[in-house]
Design an enzyme around this catalytic site. Structure first.
Site, short mmCIF file in Angstrom:
data_model
loop_
_atom_site.label_atom_id
_atom_site.label_comp_id
_atom_site.label_asym_id
_atom_site.label_seq_id
_atom_site.Cartn_x
_atom_site.Cartn_y
_atom_site.Cartn_z
NE ARG A 46 21.37 44.70 38.43
CZ ARG A 46 20.35 45.36 38.97
NH1 ARG A 46 19.40 44.69 39.56
NH2 ARG A 46 20.27 46.66 38.89
CD GLU A 53 19.58 58.64 36.41
OE1 GLU A 53 19.06 59.30 35.51
OE2 GLU A 53 20.07 57.53 36.23
#
Length: 148
Positions: free
Chosen positions: A63, A100
Protein backbone atom coordinates in the site's frame (compact mmCIF):
# COMPACT_ATOMS: atom_id res chain seq x y z
CA UNK A 1 -6.67 20.30 7.83
CA UNK A 2 -8.38 22.81 5.54
CA UNK A 3 -11.79 24.20 6.59
CA UNK A 4 -14.56 22.07 5.11
CA UNK A 5 -12.29 19.06 4.54
CA UNK A 6 -13.32 15.64 5.86
CA UNK A 7 -12.46 14.33 9.33
CA UNK A 8 -9.79 11.87 8.25
CA UNK A 9 -9.83 9.85 11.48
CA UNK A 10 -13.49 9.02 10.84
CA UNK A 11 -12.40 7.42 7.55
CA UNK A 12 -9.94 5.01 9.20
CA UNK A 13 -11.38 1.68 10.36
CA UNK A 14 -9.96 0.06 13.52
CA UNK A 15 -9.67 -3.73 13.36
CA UNK A 16 -8.68 -5.30 16.68
CA UNK A 17 -6.57 -8.47 16.82
CA UNK A 18 -5.40 -8.34 13.20
CA UNK A 19 -3.21 -9.96 12.00
CA UNK A 20 -2.89 -11.55 15.44
CA UNK A 21 -4.31 -11.04 18.95
CA UNK A 22 -3.23 -7.84 20.65
CA UNK A 23 -2.60 -5.84 17.47
CA UNK A 24 -4.93 -2.98 16.51
CA UNK A 25 -4.84 -2.65 12.73
CA UNK A 26 -5.83 0.73 11.28
CA UNK A 27 -7.42 0.04 7.89
CA UNK A 28 -7.02 2.90 5.40
CA UNK A 29 -9.16 1.38 2.64
CA UNK A 30 -12.27 3.43 3.61
CA UNK A 31 -10.09 6.56 3.45
CA UNK A 32 -8.72 5.56 0.05
CA UNK A 33 -12.29 5.01 -1.17
CA UNK A 34 -13.33 8.55 -0.21
CA UNK A 35 -12.12 10.99 -2.91
CA UNK A 36 -12.28 14.09 -0.69
CA UNK A 37 -10.53 12.33 2.18
CA UNK A 38 -7.87 10.88 -0.08
CA UNK A 39 -7.27 14.27 -1.69
CA UNK A 40 -6.83 15.81 1.77
CA UNK A 41 -4.31 13.12 2.75
CA UNK A 42 -2.25 13.79 -0.37
CA UNK A 43 -2.51 17.56 0.19
CA UNK A 44 -1.18 17.18 3.73
CA UNK A 45 1.61 14.86 2.59
CA UNK A 46 2.52 17.37 -0.13
CA UNK A 47 3.07 20.00 2.58
CA UNK A 48 5.49 17.62 4.33
CA UNK A 49 7.16 16.78 1.03
CA UNK A 50 7.59 20.47 0.17
CA UNK A 51 9.24 21.06 3.55
CA UNK A 52 11.66 18.11 3.22
CA UNK A 53 12.41 18.67 -0.50
CA UNK A 54 13.25 15.08 -1.48
CA UNK A 55 14.54 14.06 -4.90
CA UNK A 56 12.58 10.79 -4.88
CA UNK A 57 9.64 9.14 -3.14
CA UNK A 58 10.15 5.56 -1.93
CA UNK A 59 7.05 3.43 -1.31
CA UNK A 60 7.10 0.24 0.74
CA UNK A 61 5.16 -2.74 -0.64
CA UNK A 62 2.32 -2.77 -1.13
CA UNK A 63 0.00 0.00 0.00
CA UNK A 64 3.01 2.31 0.23
CA UNK A 65 2.93 2.07 -3.57
CA UNK A 66 -0.53 3.66 -3.56
CA UNK A 67 0.43 6.47 -1.20
CA UNK A 68 3.86 6.95 -2.75
CA UNK A 69 2.86 7.06 -6.40
CA UNK A 70 0.02 9.50 -5.65
CA UNK A 71 2.43 11.77 -3.78
CA UNK A 72 5.16 11.41 -6.43
CA UNK A 73 2.67 12.30 -9.18
CA UNK A 74 1.39 15.43 -7.41
CA UNK A 75 4.91 16.62 -6.49
CA UNK A 76 6.39 15.65 -9.88
CA UNK A 77 9.06 13.45 -8.28
CA UNK A 78 10.29 10.01 -9.25
CA UNK A 79 9.00 6.93 -7.44
CA UNK A 80 11.03 3.93 -6.21
CA UNK A 81 9.31 0.71 -5.12
CA UNK A 82 10.77 -1.17 -2.15
CA UNK A 83 9.52 -4.74 -2.31
CA UNK A 84 9.49 -8.09 -0.58
CA UNK A 85 12.32 -10.43 -1.66
CA UNK A 86 12.19 -11.94 -5.13
CA UNK A 87 9.69 -9.45 -6.61
CA UNK A 88 12.10 -7.15 -8.49
CA UNK A 89 13.49 -8.30 -11.85
CA UNK A 90 17.00 -6.82 -11.71
CA UNK A 91 19.98 -6.73 -9.30
CA UNK A 92 18.85 -5.88 -5.78
CA UNK A 93 20.11 -4.91 -2.36
CA UNK A 94 18.38 -6.59 0.61
CA UNK A 95 17.76 -5.45 4.18
CA UNK A 96 16.43 -7.88 6.81
CA UNK A 97 14.39 -6.67 9.79
CA UNK A 98 12.28 -7.88 12.70
CA UNK A 99 8.52 -7.44 12.80
CA UNK A 100 6.40 -7.37 15.95
CA UNK A 101 5.14 -10.79 14.81
CA UNK A 102 8.07 -12.28 12.87
CA UNK A 103 10.91 -11.41 10.51
CA UNK A 104 11.03 -10.17 6.92
CA UNK A 105 13.23 -8.42 4.37
CA UNK A 106 12.97 -5.62 1.81
CA UNK A 107 14.72 -5.18 -1.52
CA UNK A 108 15.33 -2.37 -3.98
CA UNK A 109 17.12 -2.27 -7.29
CA UNK A 110 20.82 -1.60 -6.87
CA UNK A 111 20.53 1.63 -8.90
CA UNK A 112 17.23 2.83 -7.39
CA UNK A 113 18.61 5.90 -5.58
CA UNK A 114 21.40 8.18 -6.67
CA UNK A 115 24.34 8.78 -4.37
CA UNK A 116 23.65 11.72 -2.09
CA UNK A 117 20.01 12.01 -3.17
CA UNK A 118 17.30 12.91 -0.67
CA UNK A 119 14.55 10.30 -0.37
CA UNK A 120 11.17 10.46 1.39
CA UNK A 121 9.93 7.01 2.48
CA UNK A 122 6.17 6.49 2.66
CA UNK A 123 4.03 3.56 3.76
CA UNK A 124 0.51 3.14 5.09
CA UNK A 125 1.47 1.22 8.24
CA UNK A 126 3.61 2.19 11.20
CA UNK A 127 3.60 -0.44 13.91
CA UNK A 128 6.95 -0.78 15.63
CA UNK A 129 8.64 1.19 12.87
CA UNK A 130 10.76 -1.80 11.85
CA UNK A 131 9.71 -1.80 8.22
CA UNK A 132 10.30 1.94 7.79
CA UNK A 133 13.65 1.67 9.58
CA UNK A 134 14.66 -1.21 7.30
CA UNK A 135 13.67 0.85 4.24
CA UNK A 136 15.76 3.73 5.59
CA UNK A 137 18.78 1.42 6.06
CA UNK A 138 18.26 0.03 2.55
CA UNK A 139 18.12 3.53 1.01
CA UNK A 140 21.22 4.57 2.94
CA UNK A 141 23.06 1.47 1.68
CA UNK A 142 22.14 2.63 -1.82
CA UNK A 143 23.87 5.95 -1.10
CA UNK A 144 20.88 8.25 -0.50
CA UNK A 145 19.71 10.19 2.56
CA UNK A 146 16.32 8.98 3.81
CA UNK A 147 13.51 10.72 5.68
CA UNK A 148 10.28 9.08 6.91
Amino acid sequence: MVAGSPDLRQLVRDIPDFPKPGILFRDLTPLMRDPDGWQEVIRQLTVVCDRLQPDLIVGIESRGFIVGTALATVTRLGFVPVRKPGKLPWETVRERYALEYGEDALEAHRDACGAGGRVLIVDDVLATGGTAAAAEQLVRRLGADAKW
